[in-house]
Design an enzyme around this catalytic site. Structure first.
Site, PDB file in Angstrom:
ATOM      1  N   SER A 139      -2.619   2.784  -0.788  1.00 31.20           N
ATOM      2  CA  SER A 139      -1.827   1.569  -1.015  1.00 31.20           C
ATOM      3  C   SER A 139      -0.846   1.836  -2.147  1.00 31.20           C
ATOM      4  O   SER A 139      -1.082   2.723  -2.987  1.00 31.20           O
ATOM      5  CB  SER A 139      -2.754   0.428  -1.426  1.00 31.20           C
ATOM      6  OG  SER A 139      -2.017  -0.688  -1.877  1.00 31.20           O
ATOM      7  N   TYR A 152      -9.267  -3.750  -7.252  1.00 35.92           N
ATOM      8  CA  TYR A 152      -8.648  -3.283  -6.001  1.00 35.92           C
ATOM      9  C   TYR A 152      -7.746  -2.084  -6.308  1.00 35.92           C
ATOM     10  O   TYR A 152      -7.817  -1.060  -5.624  1.00 35.92           O
ATOM     11  CB  TYR A 152      -7.863  -4.399  -5.309  1.00 35.92           C
ATOM     12  CG  TYR A 152      -7.192  -3.923  -4.036  1.00 35.92           C
ATOM     13  CD1 TYR A 152      -7.957  -3.562  -2.929  1.00 35.92           C
ATOM     14  CD2 TYR A 152      -5.801  -3.776  -3.954  1.00 35.92           C
ATOM     15  CE1 TYR A 152      -7.355  -3.081  -1.770  1.00 35.92           C
ATOM     16  CE2 TYR A 152      -5.193  -3.308  -2.802  1.00 35.92           C
ATOM     17  CZ  TYR A 152      -5.977  -2.966  -1.701  1.00 35.92           C
ATOM     18  OH  TYR A 152      -5.385  -2.485  -0.547  1.00 35.92           O
TER      19      TYR A 152
HETATM   20  P1  NDP Z   1      -7.531  -6.294   7.848  1.00 36.28           P
HETATM   21  O1  NDP Z   1      -8.357  -7.242   7.058  1.00 36.28           O
HETATM   22  O2  NDP Z   1      -6.608  -6.841   8.875  1.00 36.28           O
HETATM   23  O3  NDP Z   1      -8.465  -5.179   8.508  1.00 36.28           O
HETATM   24  C1  NDP Z   1      -9.467  -4.544   7.757  1.00 36.28           C
HETATM   25  C2  NDP Z   1     -10.361  -3.722   8.659  1.00 36.28           C
HETATM   26  O4  NDP Z   1     -11.337  -3.078   7.826  1.00 36.28           O
HETATM   27  C3  NDP Z   1     -11.099  -4.547   9.676  1.00 36.28           C
HETATM   28  O5  NDP Z   1     -11.075  -3.890  10.914  1.00 36.28           O
HETATM   29  C4  NDP Z   1     -12.520  -4.606   9.136  1.00 36.28           C
HETATM   30  O6  NDP Z   1     -13.461  -4.602  10.204  1.00 36.28           O
HETATM   31  C5  NDP Z   1     -12.609  -3.263   8.401  1.00 36.28           C
HETATM   32  N1  NDP Z   1     -13.666  -3.300   7.402  1.00 36.28           N
HETATM   33  C6  NDP Z   1     -13.704  -4.017   6.242  1.00 36.28           C
HETATM   34  N2  NDP Z   1     -14.876  -3.840   5.619  1.00 36.28           N
HETATM   35  C7  NDP Z   1     -15.607  -2.991   6.394  1.00 36.28           C
HETATM   36  C8  NDP Z   1     -16.903  -2.440   6.295  1.00 36.28           C
HETATM   37  N3  NDP Z   1     -17.708  -2.719   5.259  1.00 36.28           N
HETATM   38  N4  NDP Z   1     -17.346  -1.613   7.264  1.00 36.28           N
HETATM   39  C9  NDP Z   1     -16.532  -1.324   8.322  1.00 36.28           C
HETATM   40  N5  NDP Z   1     -15.306  -1.815   8.481  1.00 36.28           N
HETATM   41  C10 NDP Z   1     -14.844  -2.652   7.522  1.00 36.28           C
HETATM   42  O7  NDP Z   1      -6.692  -5.490   6.743  1.00 36.28           O
HETATM   43  P2  NDP Z   1      -5.579  -4.330   6.875  1.00 36.28           P
HETATM   44  O8  NDP Z   1      -5.445  -3.864   8.248  1.00 36.28           O
HETATM   45  O9  NDP Z   1      -4.376  -4.812   6.154  1.00 36.28           O
HETATM   46  O10 NDP Z   1      -6.244  -3.223   5.941  1.00 36.28           O
HETATM   47  C11 NDP Z   1      -6.549  -1.927   6.376  1.00 36.28           C
HETATM   48  C12 NDP Z   1      -6.441  -0.978   5.194  1.00 36.28           C
HETATM   49  O11 NDP Z   1      -5.122  -0.996   4.680  1.00 36.28           O
HETATM   50  C13 NDP Z   1      -7.341  -1.350   4.007  1.00 36.28           C
HETATM   51  O12 NDP Z   1      -7.866  -0.155   3.472  1.00 36.28           O
HETATM   52  C14 NDP Z   1      -6.368  -1.997   3.014  1.00 36.28           C
HETATM   53  O13 NDP Z   1      -6.804  -1.868   1.685  1.00 36.28           O
HETATM   54  C15 NDP Z   1      -5.124  -1.175   3.281  1.00 36.28           C
HETATM   55  N6  NDP Z   1      -3.853  -1.758   2.892  1.00 36.28           N
HETATM   56  C16 NDP Z   1      -3.446  -2.972   3.359  1.00 36.28           C
HETATM   57  C17 NDP Z   1      -2.202  -3.482   2.999  1.00 36.28           C
HETATM   58  C18 NDP Z   1      -1.726  -4.816   3.441  1.00 36.28           C
HETATM   59  O14 NDP Z   1      -0.817  -5.380   2.779  1.00 36.28           O
HETATM   60  N7  NDP Z   1      -2.213  -5.361   4.543  1.00 36.28           N
HETATM   61  C19 NDP Z   1      -1.294  -2.698   2.156  1.00 36.28           C
HETATM   62  C20 NDP Z   1      -1.840  -1.445   1.707  1.00 36.28           C
HETATM   63  C21 NDP Z   1      -3.059  -0.994   2.084  1.00 36.28           C
HETATM   64  P3  NDP Z   1     -14.778  -5.543  10.275  1.00 36.28           P
HETATM   65  O15 NDP Z   1     -14.511  -6.730   9.386  1.00 36.28           O
HETATM   66  O16 NDP Z   1     -14.893  -5.887  11.723  1.00 36.28           O
HETATM   67  O17 NDP Z   1     -15.867  -4.667   9.802  1.00 36.28           O
HETATM   68  C1  8X3 Z   2      -2.310  -4.032  -0.369  1.00 38.67           C
HETATM   69  C2  8X3 Z   2      -0.973  -4.279  -0.988  1.00 38.67           C
HETATM   70  O1  8X3 Z   2       0.264  -5.346  -2.923  1.00 38.67           O
HETATM   71  O2  8X3 Z   2      -1.787  -6.443  -2.216  1.00 38.67           O
HETATM   72  O3  8X3 Z   2      -2.834  -2.809  -0.707  1.00 38.67           O
HETATM   73  O4  8X3 Z   2      -1.873  -4.398  -3.422  1.00 38.67           O
HETATM   74  S1  8X3 Z   2      -1.118  -5.167  -2.455  1.00 38.67           S
END
Ligand code: NDP
Ligand code: 8X3
Length: 251
Positions: A139, A152
């Protein structure tokens, strides 16, 4: 060449879009996450739309026994060529002195320990095959810290450090390591961060166009399809409206 991609957290957001992108390009999948029903629905859709093989492997990345057992249950003919360490979350947004210890445990256990458990279980097979690709979803929060982001940001700085370390430790094995470090993207991320508060989650993206999950899928696919001698080490990506964690141009 047809590849098999293991994606953690394929039930929503980036992980689901990455699954769709690779399936649409005729690659087989192993999709994981905790919400089994969503995984089953996605499997049926991708198999019927694209004729690919989709293996459902539900587990919680925080549970090391579950992770090891699940990865060890993958039949040898389905072992992944690419691992996308995507499962992760933010939980809460508050000054450190007011932080909720359960939120902290969730973020560290999922974003750091979960990524390590899955990688530890998958890597030996890739190394024995002499090729593979680990793509870690970091991120912009792993590049700079912002107010209230404390734990985070720390967890994503850890992903940054682990990605660099992996690349060094895996030198000469034929296994590539790429980190993709996105800024704001509209997924379920903010709803999870704000414990289900949809209105507050929506307000994060007020007045600017964030990236979409499909944007990240596009970049993941690009990074995964370079010639064998080329590796993108790190890709920091934002929408045009965002410069870094602090600067977002809102209307
Ligand atoms: P979502 O909440 O849309 O998806 C998150 C996914 O992670 C879900 O499929 C969830 O599946 C899975 N997950 C969470 N906890 C667990 C667990 N304990 N075991 C297995 N699976 C888990 O978020 P994003 O798609 O946005 O996030 C994906 C990644 O991208 C994360 O690492 C996030 O930190 C990162 N990210 C996101 C950004 C954003 O702005 N959206 C920006 C930068 C990075 P389930 O709940 O079914 O287990
Ligand atoms: C997710 C983006 O800006 O919330 O990693 O940290 S931010």
């Amino acid at each position: 060449m047809k590849k098999r991609i293991l994606i953690t957290g394929a039930t929503a957001g980036f992980g689901k879009a990455i699954a769709e992108k690779f399936a649409a390009n005729q690659h087989d999948l192993i999709i994981t996450g905790r919400r089994i029903e969503r995984l089953e629905v996605l499997k049926r859709k991708l198999e019927s739309d694209h004729g690919v093989d989709v293996h459902v492997l539900p587990f919680d990345v925080r549970e090391k026994e579950q992770v090891t057992a699940a990865i060890n249950s993958i039949p040898p003919d389905k072992s992944p060529n690419i691992l996308v360490n995507n499962a992760g979350l933010a939980s809460g947004l508050s000054h450190i002195q007011n932080g909720d210890l359960e939120d902290w445990d969730k973020m560290i256990d999922t974003n750091v320990k979960g990524l390590l458990y899955v990688s530890r279980a998958v890597l030996p097979t890739m190394i024995s095959q002499g090729s593979g690709h680990v793509i870690n979803i970091g991120s912009t929060a792993g590049k700079e810290v912002y107010e209230n982001g404390n734990v985070y940001c720390a967890s994503k700085h850890a992903v940054d450090a682990i990605s660099k370390s992996m690349r060094i430790d895996l030198l000469g094995t034929g296994v590539k390591v790429t980190q993709i470090s996105p800024g704001a993207a509209d997924t379920e991320f903010s709803e999870v961060r704000f414990h289900g508060d949809k209105e507050r989650a929506k307000s994060v993206y007020n007045g600017f166009e964030p990236m979409s999950a499909e944007d990240i899928a596009e970049l993941t696919y690009y990074a995964a399809n370079l010639p064998p001698n080329l590796c993108i080490n790190d890709m920091v990506v934002t929408s045009l409206a965002q410069a870094n964690s602090y600067y977002v141009k809102r209307t």
